[in-house]
Design an enzyme around this catalytic site. Structure first.
Site, short mmCIF file in Angstrom:
data_model
loop_
_atom_site.label_atom_id
_atom_site.label_comp_id
_atom_site.label_asym_id
_atom_site.label_seq_id
_atom_site.Cartn_x
_atom_site.Cartn_y
_atom_site.Cartn_z
N ASP A 1 0.78 -1.49 -0.19
CA ASP A 1 0.56 0.07 -0.22
C ASP A 1 1.04 1.32 0.15
OD1 ASP A 1 -2.53 1.49 1.92
OD2 ASP A 1 -1.91 1.86 0.22
N GLY B 1 -1.24 5.95 1.35
CA GLY B 1 -2.19 7.04 0.90
C GLY B 1 -3.26 7.15 2.30
N PHE B 2 -3.42 6.21 2.48
CA PHE B 2 -4.23 5.69 4.53
C PHE B 2 -3.55 5.85 5.49
CE2 PHE B 2 -8.01 4.23 6.00
CZ PHE B 2 -7.52 3.68 6.78
N ASP C 1 -3.10 8.29 -2.72
CA ASP C 1 -4.02 8.75 -2.49
C ASP C 1 -4.42 9.39 -1.38
OD1 ASP C 1 -4.48 6.03 -1.08
OD2 ASP C 1 -5.98 6.02 -1.54
N GLN D 1 -12.04 6.91 -5.00
CA GLN D 1 -12.42 8.19 -3.67
C GLN D 1 -13.35 8.81 -4.51
OE1 GLN D 1 -10.77 7.42 -0.73
NE2 GLN D 1 -9.29 6.23 -1.19
N ASP E 1 -7.85 -7.38 1.89
CA ASP E 1 -7.04 -7.70 3.14
C ASP E 1 -7.73 -6.63 3.76
OD1 ASP E 1 -6.46 -4.08 2.39
OD2 ASP E 1 -4.98 -5.01 3.64
N CYS F 1 -12.46 -27.26 10.41
CA CYS F 1 -11.10 -27.10 10.08
C CYS F 1 -10.21 -27.96 9.82
CB CYS F 1 -11.00 -26.04 11.12
SG CYS F 1 -9.36 -24.90 10.16
N CYS G 1 -6.51 -27.63 9.96
CA CYS G 1 -5.26 -26.33 10.27
C CYS G 1 -4.92 -27.35 11.64
CB CYS G 1 -5.83 -24.82 10.52
SG CYS G 1 -6.30 -24.17 11.78
N CYS H 1 -6.10 -27.07 14.56
CA CYS H 1 -7.25 -27.27 14.99
C CYS H 1 -6.97 -28.82 15.00
CB CYS H 1 -8.62 -27.20 13.71
SG CYS H 1 -9.23 -25.43 14.14
N HIS I 1 -4.52 -20.09 12.91
CA HIS I 1 -5.98 -21.16 12.50
C HIS I 1 -6.67 -19.96 11.95
CE1 HIS I 1 -10.13 -22.53 13.09
NE2 HIS I 1 -10.56 -20.77 13.41
C1 LIG Z 1 -9.48 -1.29 7.36
N1 LIG Z 1 -10.33 -0.51 6.25
C2 LIG Z 1 -9.35 -0.08 5.60
N2 LIG Z 1 -9.66 1.31 4.42
C3 LIG Z 1 -8.93 1.20 3.73
C4 LIG Z 1 -9.19 2.60 2.92
C5 LIG Z 1 -7.57 2.72 2.11
C6 LIG Z 1 -7.83 3.85 1.29
O1 LIG Z 1 -8.66 4.29 0.48
N3 LIG Z 1 -6.43 3.86 0.16
C7 LIG Z 1 -5.64 3.43 1.09
N4 LIG Z 1 -4.31 3.72 0.12
N5 LIG Z 1 -5.11 2.21 1.74
C8 LIG Z 1 -6.40 2.27 2.45
C9 LIG Z 1 -6.84 1.14 3.72
C10 LIG Z 1 -5.73 0.38 3.36
C11 LIG Z 1 -5.44 -0.71 3.29
N6 LIG Z 1 -4.74 -2.54 4.13
C12 LIG Z 1 -7.83 0.91 4.51
N7 LIG Z 1 -8.40 -0.09 5.04
ZN LIG Z 2 -7.99 -24.53 12.08
#
Ligand SMILES: CNc1nc2cc3c(=O)[nH]c(N)nc3c(CCN)c2[nH]1
Ligand SMILES: [Zn+2]
Length: 368
Positions: A91, A94-95, A145, A187, A264, A302, A304, A307, A333
Site C-alpha cells: 500500500d 495514502g491511508f 491517494d 475515492q 486485505d 477446520c 489447520c 485445529c 487458524h
Molecule cells: C480497514 N479499512 C481500510 N480502509 C482503507 C482505505 C484505504 C484507502 O482509501 N487508500 C489506501 N491507500 N489504503 C486504504 C486502506 C489500507 C488497506 N490496507 C484501508 N483500510
Molecule cells: Zn483451524
C-alpha cells in the site's frame, strides 16, 4: 496477461479469475494477509505459506519510515529481506499517513508530516511513493491517494478526488518498472457522482488494476455495499478490483457478489492476537470460561495445524497465561480460515453455486 476472468456467476457479479505475477498464478477472489512492517505478526513465512496464502500486503509508509526503502533495496528487496517467496502488494501510504502521522499538512504537491518514530519532518509526493515502492520491490504497488474520513462534507471529498486523480497521473508518469503492476485507487467517499467521476477518470488512465478506497472507515456495511454497487459498474471488467481493508467474512461475501476480486484486512491476525477465532459457526472468544474444559478444536470443520493438534481448553490456557504461542496458534487458524473461505467461494463460483454457498454460510454463521 496480468489478470484473467475464468468464470462469471450467472446470478450475481461474482467472478472467478487469476492473477499472473511473480511467476505465480494466484486464484481470485483472493484474501491477502497483512504484513504491515514486513511480517505477518507472530507467523513465520513458512507458517503463512502453510495457510495457503500466496500474496501478502505490506505498507510502504511503515517500511520507508523504518528501516528505510533504500536499506531494503540494498538487502535485495522486501521478498529477500523478509524471506517471503510468494507475491507482495504494497500500500502506498495514502491511508496510513493520515491515520498514523501527526501534523500532516496536505497540498497538491503531497503530504508533509512528522514521523511517528523519530519526529522528523517528511514529505510524501506521488513521485516519492512510486520510488519507495520500486525500491521495496513489491509485485503490485498502489498509487498515492487521499482517503477522507467518514463522514465528511461533499466538497471536502470532491477536493480529495481531484487530488487523488492528479496524484494518480503523476504516479503513472513516474512508474517505469514493468515488473510491478500499478493500481489506481477510487475515492469519493459515499457520494455517487464523485465515485463515478473518479472511476471514469482512472479507467481512462489505464491502470493494471483498480482499488476501491475510502471504505471500511466507519460507514457501515449497508453504505459500503451501496458504494460498491455503483462504483464497480465503471471499472473495466477485464482488470482486477481490490476492496481495501475488507474485511469480515460477511463483508467479503457481499463484495464478491458485487464483483470484487481482491481483499486485505488485519482482522484475522489482530483478532487472533486478541483471542478471537473465526469458525464456520461464528466467532469464538477463547478466553470465555465456557471453554475451560472444552476438548474440541476451535472449528470441527477446520483441518489447520491448530485445529488438528490443540483443544480449545489448551488455547484458552495459553491466553489466560499470556503465552505468546496462543497468539501464533490463533493467527494461524484465522488466516487458514480466511484462505479456506476464499477457496470455497472460488469453488462455488466455478460450480455456478455462489448464491447458495452464500446462503448456506449465513445460515450457519452466527455473527455474535
Ligand atoms: C480497514 N479499512 C481500510 N480502509 C482503507 C482505505 C484505504 C484507502 O482509501 N487508500 C489506501 N491507500 N489504503 C486504504 C486502506 C489500507 C488497506 N490496507 C484501508 N483500510
Ligand atoms: Zn483451524
Amino acid at each position: 496477461m496480468f489478470f484473467k476472468v475464468l468464470a462469471t456467476d450467472k446470478q450475481t457479479k461474482a467472478r472467478r479469475g487469476e492473477l499472473h505475477l511473480a511467476g505465480q498464478i494466484i486464484p481470485t477472489p483472493v484474501f491477502m494477509p497483512v504484513g504491515t512492517q514486513g511480517t505477518v505478526k507472530t507467523l513465520t513465512p513458512l507458517q503463512i505459506k502453510e495457510t495457503g496464502a500466496e500474496i501478502i500486503l505490506c505498507n510502504a509508509y511503515h517500511l520507508c519510515l523504518r528501516p528505510g526503502a533504500e536499506i531494503i533495496k540494498q538487502l535485495g528487496g522486501l521478498h529477500r529481506f523478509m524471506g517471503w517467496k510468494g507475491a507482495i502488494i504494497t500500500d502506498s501510504g495514502g491511508f496510513q499517513v493520515f491515520s498514523l502521522s501527526k501534523l500532516t499538512k496536505i497540498s497538491n504537491n503531497g503530504v508533509e508530516f512528522q514521523s511517528p518514530i523519530d519526529g522528523s519532518k517528511l514529505l510524501l509526493t506521488p513521485e516519492k511513493v512510486i520510488k519507495i515502492q520500486n525500491d521495496i520491490g513489491a509485485n503490485i504497488i498502489m498509487a498515492f491517494d487521499e482517503c477522507v474520513p467518514y463522514p465528511c462534507e461533499k466538497d471536502m471529498a470532491s477536493v480529495a478526488v481531484e487530488r487523488t486523480l492528479n496524484w494518480a497521473a503523476r504516479c503513472l508518469d513516474s512508474h517505469n518498472n514493468e515488473d510491478q503492476a500499478l493500481f489506481g485507487i477510487v475515492q469519493g467517499s459515499v457520494f455517487e457522482e464523485l465515485r463515478i467521476e473518479c472511476a471514469k477518470h482512472l479507467e481512462k488512465m489505464n491502470f493494471q488494476g483498480y482499488a476501491i478506497g475510502g471504505l471500511s472507515v466507519g460507514e457501515g456495511s449497508l453504505l459500503m455495499n451501496e458504494v460498491m454497487d455503483y462504483t464497480v459498474e465503471y471499472l473495466p471488467p477485464g482488470k482486477p478490483r481490490y476492496l481495501m481493508g475488507v474485511g469480515f467474512p460477511e463483508d467479503i461475501l457481499h463484495a464478491v457478489e458485487r464483483g470484487v476480486d481482491m481483499f486485505d484486512c488485519v482482522i484475522p491476525t489482530r483478532n487472533g492476537r486478541n483471542g478471537c477465532a473465526f469458525t464456520h459457526l461464528g466467532k469464538v472468544k477463547i478466553l470465555n470460561s465456557r471453554y475451560k474444559e472444552d476438548t474440541g478444536p476451535l472449528d470441527e470443520m477446520c483441518d489447520c495445524y491448530t485445529c488438528k493438534n490443540f483443544s480449545r481448553a489448551y488455547l484458552r490456557h495459553l491466553f489466560v497465561a499470556k503465552e505468546t504461542l496462543g497468539l501464533t496458534l490463533l493467527s494461524l487458524h484465522n488466516i487458514f480460515y480466511f484462505q479456506r473461505l476464499m477457496q470455497q467461494i472460488r469453488d462455488s463460483i466455478e460450480r455456478g453455486e455462489f448464491r447458495s454457498f452464500k446462503e448456506q454460510f449465513f445460515s450457519a454463521y452466527k455473527n455474535n
